[in-house]
Every structure is written in structure tokens, then in C-alpha cells.
Design a protein around this motif. Structure first.
Motif, mmCIF file in Angstrom:
data_model
loop_
_atom_site.group_PDB
_atom_site.id
_atom_site.type_symbol
_atom_site.label_atom_id
_atom_site.label_comp_id
_atom_site.label_asym_id
_atom_site.label_seq_id
_atom_site.Cartn_x
_atom_site.Cartn_y
_atom_site.Cartn_z
ATOM 1 N N ALA A 38 0.839 -1.202 0.000
ATOM 2 C CA ALA A 38 0.000 0.000 0.000
ATOM 3 C C ALA A 38 0.874 1.252 0.000
ATOM 4 N N MET A 39 1.999 1.169 0.676
ATOM 5 C CA MET A 39 2.953 2.302 0.668
ATOM 6 C C MET A 39 3.465 2.538 -0.751
ATOM 7 N N VAL A 40 3.779 1.471 -1.425
ATOM 8 C CA VAL A 40 4.284 1.601 -2.799
ATOM 9 C C VAL A 40 3.276 2.343 -3.664
ATOM 10 N N TYR A 41 2.010 2.033 -3.471
ATOM 11 C CA TYR A 41 0.964 2.669 -4.275
ATOM 12 C C TYR A 41 0.468 3.988 -3.668
ATOM 13 N N GLY A 42 1.047 4.335 -2.546
ATOM 14 C CA GLY A 42 0.714 5.631 -1.945
ATOM 15 C C GLY A 42 -0.679 5.705 -1.352
ATOM 16 N N VAL A 43 -1.223 4.565 -0.916
ATOM 17 C CA VAL A 43 -2.582 4.592 -0.382
ATOM 18 C C VAL A 43 -2.656 4.011 1.035
ATOM 19 N N ALA A 44 -1.517 3.934 1.678
ATOM 20 C CA ALA A 44 -1.493 3.320 3.006
ATOM 21 C C ALA A 44 -2.399 4.062 3.984
ATOM 22 N N ASP A 45 -2.559 5.348 3.749
ATOM 23 C CA ASP A 45 -3.377 6.120 4.686
ATOM 24 C C ASP A 45 -4.872 5.859 4.520
ATOM 25 N N ARG A 46 -5.230 5.117 3.525
ATOM 26 C CA ARG A 46 -6.653 4.825 3.325
ATOM 27 C C ARG A 46 -6.994 3.382 3.675
ATOM 28 N N ILE A 47 -6.042 2.704 4.256
ATOM 29 C CA ILE A 47 -6.287 1.296 4.582
ATOM 30 C C ILE A 47 -6.031 1.051 6.060
ATOM 31 N N GLU A 48 -7.025 0.539 6.725
ATOM 32 C CA GLU A 48 -6.876 0.113 8.121
ATOM 33 C C GLU A 48 -6.624 -1.378 8.118
ATOM 34 N N LEU A 49 -5.599 -1.786 8.788
ATOM 35 C CA LEU A 49 -5.294 -3.216 8.817
ATOM 36 C C LEU A 49 -5.750 -3.845 10.128
ATOM 37 N N ILE A 50 -6.395 -4.939 10.040
ATOM 38 C CA ILE A 50 -6.833 -5.650 11.242
ATOM 39 C C ILE A 50 -6.353 -7.079 11.156
ATOM 40 N N ARG A 51 -5.573 -7.447 12.129
ATOM 41 C CA ARG A 51 -5.199 -8.856 12.171
ATOM 42 C C ARG A 51 -6.264 -9.580 12.971
ATOM 43 N N ALA A 52 -7.016 -10.431 12.286
ATOM 44 C CA ALA A 52 -8.088 -11.138 12.974
ATOM 45 C C ALA A 52 -8.655 -12.228 12.079
ATOM 46 N N ASP A 53 -9.368 -13.103 12.727
ATOM 47 C CA ASP A 53 -10.162 -14.077 11.990
ATOM 48 C C ASP A 53 -11.468 -13.375 11.613
ATOM 49 N N PHE A 54 -11.704 -13.242 10.366
ATOM 50 C CA PHE A 54 -12.900 -12.516 9.940
ATOM 51 C C PHE A 54 -14.155 -13.125 10.537
ATOM 52 N N MET A 55 -14.158 -14.426 10.685
ATOM 53 C CA MET A 55 -15.342 -15.103 11.198
ATOM 54 C C MET A 55 -15.641 -14.650 12.633
ATOM 55 N N GLY A 56 -14.588 -14.247 13.294
ATOM 56 C CA GLY A 56 -14.767 -13.837 14.684
ATOM 57 C C GLY A 56 -15.172 -12.381 14.840
ATOM 58 N N ILE A 57 -14.858 -11.569 13.865
ATOM 59 C CA ILE A 57 -15.111 -10.136 14.038
ATOM 60 C C ILE A 57 -16.177 -9.584 13.096
ATOM 61 N N ALA A 58 -16.629 -10.417 12.165
ATOM 62 C CA ALA A 58 -17.535 -9.910 11.133
ATOM 63 C C ALA A 58 -18.739 -9.184 11.712
ATOM 64 N N CYS A 59 -19.337 -9.795 12.722
ATOM 65 C CA CYS A 59 -20.580 -9.215 13.241
ATOM 66 C C CYS A 59 -20.323 -7.861 13.912
ATOM 67 N N ASP A 60 -19.084 -7.529 14.107
ATOM 68 C CA ASP A 60 -18.775 -6.262 14.775
ATOM 69 C C ASP A 60 -18.332 -5.165 13.815
ATOM 70 N N LEU A 61 -18.220 -5.505 12.565
ATOM 71 C CA LEU A 61 -17.731 -4.510 11.597
ATOM 72 C C LEU A 61 -18.883 -3.729 10.980
ATOM 73 N N LYS A 62 -18.561 -2.490 10.621
ATOM 74 C CA LYS A 62 -19.563 -1.654 9.948
ATOM 75 C C LYS A 62 -18.961 -1.155 8.638
ATOM 76 N N ALA A 63 -19.685 -1.361 7.588
ATOM 77 C CA ALA A 63 -19.160 -0.928 6.284
ATOM 78 C C ALA A 63 -20.285 -0.879 5.265
ATOM 79 N N ASP A 64 -19.989 -0.248 4.135
ATOM 80 C CA ASP A 64 -20.977 -0.182 3.049
ATOM 81 C C ASP A 64 -20.886 -1.379 2.124
ATOM 82 N N VAL A 65 -19.684 -1.915 2.030
ATOM 83 C CA VAL A 65 -19.436 -3.020 1.095
ATOM 84 C C VAL A 65 -18.519 -4.024 1.783
#
Ligand SMILES: C[S@@+](CC[C@H](N)C(=O)[O-])C[C@H]1O[C@@H](n2cnc3c(N)ncnc32)[C@H](O)[C@@H]1O
Length: 856
Positions: free
Chosen positions: A740-767
């Protein structure tokens, strides 16, 4: 640029029960075409794309026509191709392919008419130079194979006797010196199919051919284009034919019982193409002369260009594949089986009282099927051009031909209909309708590689009757494995391996939990998602939140101490792909996770070749290749030094050649681990998906639930979205951040280390974008991919959790995914769009859109 072309091809309705809208799932089938051959060539030739103007390669040009773009690319690189053939041949060896397969014959042989003669001369000159050494080596290879055959079983010998490769010394490399039997076969093939192929191609390129000025080969405005078209088509098929013939494939002569597929190819026009010699077709004049005698039925043409209004209907088709196997067209079956009736019995009392279905039944009298309307004049029309018939509901059962519908969808559209479990308690679909939305879908589809099942009985572009295989599969497998081993040897010998420092870390080490990667000094960013994350019980998810300065952020920071620090964060299988300057930073066993790896199919190598290349080796061939290497006089030209992890693993070599297709800015410091090489979404496809989201929901917050090394996340960010990128593997997050740094978009990406299955119900997003692992490289060998059973985690569970976040979901799935299964995700009354993604006319993946992301 989104993609070269996007279009809707069909509308499929799947009915659960009756034909009411409530029980219907509307499935829009679309196709997106991408062309990234230029990036592939760059990868092959080792040209640094960052130093080239992308427009030179059509990157920023408005490409309306993929083929055109390719031709431009081909023309501009003709001389380079000629000059660098040796290095390419060498690379093909390294990649586990025999040199004669280096690049498609078409790509090499095709030249525009104006340069035809010139290029022919150059080719001849070049051949003189290279033929000697190459032919010698190939001859040795073939001799060795012949030896194996002579010692081997009868089946092996059978294959050898008939194989042109084993009897011709030069045929493999030189079209002008192929043995007579090949040429004869080719002439027969071309005489038989050339006419239809030429016309199909022309019609495909010109949706509504202008015939006011006369036939395209006579009309002054199109004459030249026709000649080009002829040349291009001829050589393309010649290359294909030669390649497949070398594999031992044959084609069938059309018998009297010619099916409609073939009849469709030549709608009401007769073409006479005189026997063609390889010399004559090299020249423009001959190209034109070769098709002088075409007589075109203008009425047929007009009829063909009618708009589409055909709906196929299938009824009670629980098992399309088994039905297909029982198709009445199968000569082995004496009695046509009324499959519908079996199911009818099962659902006794069911009446079709809902809206009338529009149906056209394909007639094939030779197969004992009765035309629906009793009229014969439709027979010669392609199905998509025939008059639609309104059928009363009670007629359905008597006149159904579900197997044809299944075959139609599978072979024409390249979609797989499996019997896998459906989502949401749906047991099966009782009715299906299909309506083509695009004219000439069938014709167009002939020119696409959709990996249709190729049984070892037919040449792949023929749909004729059975013939016996000429090749011995055993020989071929051994041969190919030998190539694989030889290539491994070559790689190990040719490329100096750097010593690899092994990481002492383990995958259990603490990792990035939920940090913004935009801020180097960041502590965990307090956000909705973060707060919710903390509640999870998954120990992986509860990993300590680390600040960014605990993460290696660029190759230059990978000092000794940096490596050690990284080691404590990363699992032992981390393999860093360094840029050529910095070398390799870390490597270890790399065994873990591979079972869950999604392997993108090599973008140019046929699937079956890859599979076979990985089987047992043929020592004879390895020796032959070694000899070939020793005897070569020319000093070898290294395309570009490979990173050690690539050099040490021949399986990865093919991915290296495709590095710019994965990340066009690869040379600016992109990093991948082994799984990353296999599983990253090719950039063109990722870009297209992101642009689609941007168009539907500008500025959306997107959850990339399985972000990997960032292929998709970066493109979402580039398209102006805020991305929450989740991955269970901390190494992937490191790499994603770097990229993401190479493409200059690191500031638009939040990284979460997690099992998606465990956190999905807690996420909020449009897509939510779903690109989970596809369960290992074998996904592609399955006839139909089952997202429930073959994905890990369970594809249904992933979807169910995603639905809790938003209805706008994108599912990135293998190209052979069971479409009825993914359609079932939409639920009764719902809608889904299934988009097939074609890279250079090869079907690569499917992207399934839900909610507001469906293009109506
Ligand atoms: C196919 S790759 C994604 C590739 C990505 N779209 C790209 O272009 O780079 C799948 C990723 O899912 C991750 N993964 C597997 N199981 C996961 C889970 N339960 N939760 C989150 N990520 C997971 C793997 O570590 C892997 O990086």
C-alpha cells in the motif's frame, strides 16, 4: 481504464417452486474482459515498467477492442520478439515448458499483412540461426522419448508411433518443415472448419456487418481488414492446431450427423477455401485469394442479426450434470430419456399455472429430437437468433430437453451447474430459464478459452464425434515432468542463490491487531470496529495492538535488528520477496498455509500442462535439456535476476514472469510471500472490481475480509474508498502495508489482524469484499467448485456473516464455481450478478455481486 469490454450476456432465472417472482432468483450473467499481455511480456522480457511510458503498452489508451490492442502490442514488439527469442525460449525452459511451446504460436507467427513478407524473411533468417541448436536438442528429446516408448508399454508405443512429435524431427519448431501428415491434417481441418471460423470471427468483430458495399473480402473498404482477419485467424488456428496435434490430439471429420453447433458456424453461406500451403498463406495476396469464392447469403446474414429474444427453459433439473450424461444425443443411448417425467413423478400433481414460459427448443433431428414447432426452417439459425416461441405451460414436460439447457449454459457461457448444497435451506431449483441478452453470445464464446472440459478424444476446438487418442498420456506426463525437473535444474544452476536467513519466529507470535497503517507512530485507532474487536473471544483477534514502528515498513529498514524484530512478529513460513537490489530478507519452510492457498492459474500455461508438469519426471528429457544447455553456443542472456525464493522454486518461476500482472508497480518495492504469489488478485481484475464499487457507491467504506497482500485493498483505496483490511496472517498484513505504501494509499487502509469469522458481526461498512482462500491449487481440477465444502472457512458462513454487515457483498470465486449455489445466496426473490472475468480471452475468475452492486 476499467476493462477492455464489459457486457451482460444472459439473464438466468432459477425458480424454487412455481414460476412466481417470489420463488425466483434472478441471476444476471455478465462478462468483463481484460487485456494485460503487455504486462506479461514485460515480465517475460524483464523490462522495467516503471521506466516505460505505460501508454506505449496501451495501458491508458481507450481500448475498445482487445484483439486490436493485442495486435498493436504484437506489432510493436515483433522485432524484440525476434531478437529475444532465445531468451524467451530459455525462460520457457526455466518455467517448465518445452521451448517449442514458448509463447503461443499465434502470437509469434502473427504479423500484419504489410509486414508479412518482411517478417517471413526475418523469421527464415532467424530460424536458420537458431534451428540448428534447437532442433538438435529437440531431436534428442524426442529420441529419448522414443527410447522410452520402445521400452515401455504398448499404450506408450501406440502413442509414439502416431505422434507427429516423435516422427518428425523439425515439425515441432518449424511450420514449414512439419511432416506431411501434420500438414495434411491441418489442410483437412482448415478446409473443413476454416470457412466457418473465418466468418464467425468476422461477424463477432462486426456486430452488424455492412454488406451494402459487397462482401467484405471484395469491398474496397474492408478488403484489407478482411485479409488481416484471414491472416490472423489462420495463424491462430494453425498455432493451436500444431500445439494440440503435438499433444497427440486429433480432430473429427464432420460426418453426416453434424450437430447444429457446426451448422451454426456457417449460417447459410458457402465458402470454399482451396488447400493452403504454408508458403501461400504467408502472403497477403494469397490470403485474399484463399477466400475468393465465398458466396454469402445476404438473407441469412440479415436473419442472423435479429435481436435476441430467446429463453431456454429447463424444468425439474435437479442434476444437470447427470442429465447431460444421459442426453439423448448420446449415441450410446438407444432411447431418449424424458428426464422431466421422472421429476414430474416425484412432484406429482404439480401444474404449471403461472406465467407462460417462452421457450425455444433446439432441433437436432439426427439426435432424434422433435422440433418444438415442427418447422424446419429454424434449424440453420443459431439458437440465439431463432424466433422465440411462447409455450403453454402444459407443453413443458413433453418438450423439455433439460440436458441441452445444461449443456448450453455450461459450454456456451462457461458456467458450471453443480449439485452442491444450496444456501438458506433451498433444496433445489425446479425451473430454470435463460435468456441471452447479447447478440452472438454463442459465436463470441467460441473465441474464448473457458477451459471447457477437454477429453482426450477431440481436439479442443472441434465438437465432432469420437476418435481414438493418438497420444500416450503416460509419455506426455513423464515428458512434462521431465521438463519441470530440468527447469528446476536450470534455475538452480543458472541463478546464484543467496543464503537465506531463517526466521526463528512462530506463527503464534503476537501481531498487528487493529492499527491504522497510515500513521507510523499510531497506537490503536479508537474506532467502532476497534471497540468491538476487543470483545472478541478469539485469542488471535485479541492479539496485542502494536504501533506501526514495530513493523518493518520498507525494504531499507530491514536491517539485522529489523529482521530480528520482524522475526518475533512473523510466522516461520514468511518468505519475503525482496526487490532485486535488496535481496531476500527472510525465508523459511513455507509449508504451512499452503493447503489453504488459492492458486491463481498460470496466466498463459494451459491448466493441464501445469498439472502434468508436476508429476513424475522423465530423466531422459532432463538429460536432453541439460545437453541442450551445454551445447548452446550463445552466451545466455539473463532476463532479470530473480529473487532467491523464486529461483529456488520452479513452481514460482511462472509467477515471477507475471509479476507486473499482479502489481504493475512491482519494481518499486512490492513484496510478496509464497502464498501471496499464488493468491493475489491480478491487478486489472482488482482495479475493475474497485471501479465498479466506486461507480455504485462512491466513497464507500469497504471491508476486505481476506486482504492478503493487498491486491484488492490497494485498488479499493486507489478508487477513493476507505478500506478495512482484515487478514488472519500477520505476515500478509505486513506485506499489504508495504505494498500500500508503494501505491501511496497506506493512509486509506486500516489493517486488522483477525479471523474474519470472529469479528464480522462487529464490523460496519458499506461493502464487503470476500476473497477467501480457495482451498488449495486443486480447486481448478474440480469439475465444479463448491463454495460450501471446498472453501475454508465455509463459504456459506462467510456470506452469512457478511450479510450482517451489509447487503452489498462481492464474492470473488473460482471460475468453475457452481453458479446455482452462488445464486442461491441471493435467496428467493433476490438478485445476483455473476461476472466472468476474462484475462486475454481466458476465463480466470468469477466475481459475484449482490445488493446495490448489481449492474442492472
Ligand atoms: C486469497 S488470499 C486473498 C488475496 C487478496 N485478495 C489479494 O489480492 O492479495 C486469502 C487470504 O485470506 C486469509 N485468511 C484465511 N483465513 C482467514 C480468516 N479466517 N480470516 C481472515 N483472513 C483469513 C489468508 O491469510 C490469505 O491471505
Amino acid at each position: 481504464m476499467l476493462c477492455v469490454e464489459w457486457n451482460q450476456v444472459a439473464e438466468m432465472c432459477l425458480y424454487l417452486d412455481d414460476m412466481s417472482d417470489d420463488s425466483r432468483i434472478l441471476c444476471l450473467c455478465s462478462r468483463a474482459f481484460f487485456n494485460d499481455r503487455d504486462l506479461y511480456y514485460l515480465g517475460l522480457k524483464g523490462i522495467d515498467i516503471s521506466k516505460r511510458n505505460l501508454t506505449d503498452y496501451g495501458e491508458d489508451e481507450d481500448e475498445d477492442d482487445e484483439q486490436e490492442a493485442f495486435e498493436v502490442s504484437s506489432v510493436s514488439e515483433v522485432t524484440v520478439e525476434e531478437a529475444e527469442l532465445d531468451s524467451e525460449a530459455e525462460l520457457m525452459l526455466q518455467m517448465g515448458l518445452p521451448v517449442q511451446f514458448g509463447g503461443s504460436a499465434f502470437e509469434k507467427n502473427f504479423v500484419p499483412p504489410e509486414t508479412c513478407v518482411k517478417q517471413h524473411k526475418i523469421r527464415k533468417k532467424k530460424k536458420k540461426k537458431t534451428k540448428c541448436s534447437k532442433d538438435k536438442s529437440i531431436k534428442e528429446v524426442m529420441d529419448n522419448i522414443t527410447d522410452v516408448c520402445e521400452d515401455g508399454s504398448e499404450s506408450i508405443r501406440d502413442g509414439c508411433e502416431d505422434s507427429p512429435a516423435t516422427t518428425g524431427e523439425e515439425g515441432a519448431l518449424d511450420p514449414t518443415s512439419v511432416e506431411p501428415s501434420f500438414q495434411e491434417n491441418w489442410d483437412r481441418y482448415w478446409n473443413q472448419y476454416g470457412q466457418g471460423i473465418l466468418w464467425q470471427g468476422w461477424v463477432t468483430k462486426h456486430e452488424e456487418p455492412e454488406l451494402s458495399g459487397g462482401e467484405p473480402w471484395n469491398c474496397p473498404t474492408t478488403k484489407e481488414e478482411w485479409a488481416e482477419h484471414y491472416n490472423e485467424t489462420y495463424w491462430h488456428y494453425y498455432g493451436q492446431f500444431q500445439y494440440w496435434a503435438q499433444q497427440g490430439w486429433t480432430f473429427d471429420e464432420v460426418s453426416e450427423c453434424k450437430d447444429l453447433e457446426e451448422a451454426d458456424k456457417i449460417p447459410n453461406h458457402t465458402v470454399h477455401v482451396p488447400p493452403t500451403s504454408t508458403e501461400s498463406i504467408d502472403c497477403l495476396s494469397d490470403c485474399v485469394n484463399g477466400v475468393k469464392n465465398i458466396n454469402l447469403d445476404l438473407k441469412g446474414m440479415e436473419r442472423d442479426s435479429k435481436p435476441l429474444s430467446v429463453i431456454y427453459e429447463s424444468h425439474q433439473m435437479q442434476n444437470p450434470e447427470s442429465l447431460e450424461a444421459q442426453c439423448p444425443c448420446d449415441p450410446d443411448q438407444s432411447e431418449p430419456r424424458d428426464v422431466g417425467s421422472a421429476d414430474r413423478d416425484a412432484s406429482s400433481g404439480h401444474t404449471h399455472t403461472s406465467q407462460p414460459a417462452v421457450k425455444v427448443s433446439r432441433n437436432n433431428s439426427s439426435c432424434g429430437q422433435t422440433p418444438v414447432n415442427g418447422e424446419d426452417d429454424d434449424e440453420d439459425e443459431p439458437p440465439e437468433c431463432r424466433q422465440a416461441k411462447i409455450k403453454r405451460s402444459h407443453e413443458l414436460d413433453a418438450e423439455e430437453n433439460p440436458c441441452q439447457v445444461a449443456a448450453e449454459v455450461s459450454t456456451v457461457l462457461g458456467l458450471k451447474h453443480g449439485t452442491g448444497q444450496k444456501y438458506g435451506g433451498i433444496s433445489h431449483f425446479k425451473h430454470r430459464t435463460l435468456r441471452y441478452l447479447e447478440k452472438g453470445v454463442k459465436h463470441r464464446s467460441h473465441f474464448l478459452d473457458m477451459h471447457r472440459p477437454v477429453k482426450n478424444r477431440h481436439i479442443f476446438f472441434s465438437e465432432g464425434s469420437e476418435v481414438k487418442p493418438l497420444k500416450s498420456k503416460t509419455v506426455n506426463k513423464k515428458f512434462l515432468k521431465g521438463v519441470g525437473e530440468a527447469s528446476s535444474d536450470l534455475l538452480n544452476e543458472d541463478l546464484s542463490l543467496q543464503k537465506v536467513e531463517e526466521s526463528p519466529s512462530s506463527s503464534d507470535s503476537e501481531g498487528l491487531d487493529h492499527c491504522s497503517i497510515s500513521d507510523p507512530s499510531a497506537q490503536c485507532r479508537p474506532s467502532d470496529n476497534k471497540e468491538l474487536l476487543e470483545n472478541t473471544e478469539d485469542p488471535d483477534v485479541e492479539g496485542e495492538c502494536v504501533s506501526h514502528d514495530q513493523i518493518i515498513t520498507s525494504p531499507s529498514e530491514t536491517t539485522d535488528s529489523g529482521s530480528r524484530r520482524l522475526g518475533s512478529l512473523l510466522p516461520s513460513n514468511a518468505i519475503w520477496c525482496s526487490d532485486p537490489a535488496t535481496g531476500m530478507e527472510q525465508e523459511s519452510d513455507a509449508d504451512t498455509n499452503l493447503a489453504d492457498t488459492r492458486q491463481l492459474v498460470s496466466l498463459e500455461i494451459p491448466d493441464y500442462l501445469q498439472a502434468e508438469a508436476e508429476e513424475n519426471c522423465n530423466d531422459s528429457f532432463s538429460k536432453a535439456v541439460d545437453n541442450c544447455k551445454k551445447k548452446r553456443k550463445k552466451p545466455k542472456k539473463k532476463v532479470q535476476s530473480l529473487p532467491p525464493e523464486i529461483a529456488s522454486d520452479p513452481h514460482l518461476a511462472k509467477y515471477w514472469a507475471q509479476r507486473y500482472r499482479l502489481f504493475s508497480r512491482f519494481d518499486e518495492g512490492i513484496k510478496l510471500d509464497e502464498e501471496g504469489w499464488f493468491s493475489v488478485t491480478p491487478e486489472k481484475i482488482a482495479e475493475h472490481i474497485a471501479q465498479r464499487v466506486r461507480q455504485c457507491i462512491p466513497g464507500a467504506v469497504v471491508v476486505d475480509a481476506f486482504c492478503g497482500v493487498g491486491g484488492n485493498a490497494i485498488q479499493f483505496a486507489l478508487a477513493g474508498m476507505h478500506v478495512i483490511a482484515v487478514d488472519i496472517d500477520p505476515v500478509k498484513l505486513e506485506l499489504a502495508y508495504n505494498n500500500a505504501m508503494v501505491y501511496g494509499v497506506a493512509d486509506r487502509i486500516e489493517l486488522i489482524r483477525a479471523d474474519f469469522m470472529g469479528i464480522a458481526c462487529d464490523l460496519k461498512a458499506d461493502v464487503v469484499f470476500l476473497s477467501p482462500p480457495w482451498g488449495g491449487p486443486d480447486y481448478v481440477s474440480a469439475e465444479t467448485f463448491d463454495i460450501k465444502t471446498m472453501m475454508s472457512p465455509d463459504g456459506f458462513e462467510i456470506f452469512q456473516l457478511s450479510q450482517q454487515i451489509t447487503k452489498n457483498i462481492i464474492y470473488f470465486v473460482p471460475r468453475n464455481t457452481d453458479v446455482e449455489q452462488v445464486a442461491s445466496l441471493a435467496g428467493p426473490g433476490g438478485q445476483v450478478e455473476i461476472e466472468q472475468n476474462f484475462l486475454n480471452k481466458k476465463l480466470k475468475t468469477m466475481t459475484v455481486y449482490f445488493g446495490d452492486l448489481i449492474r442492472k
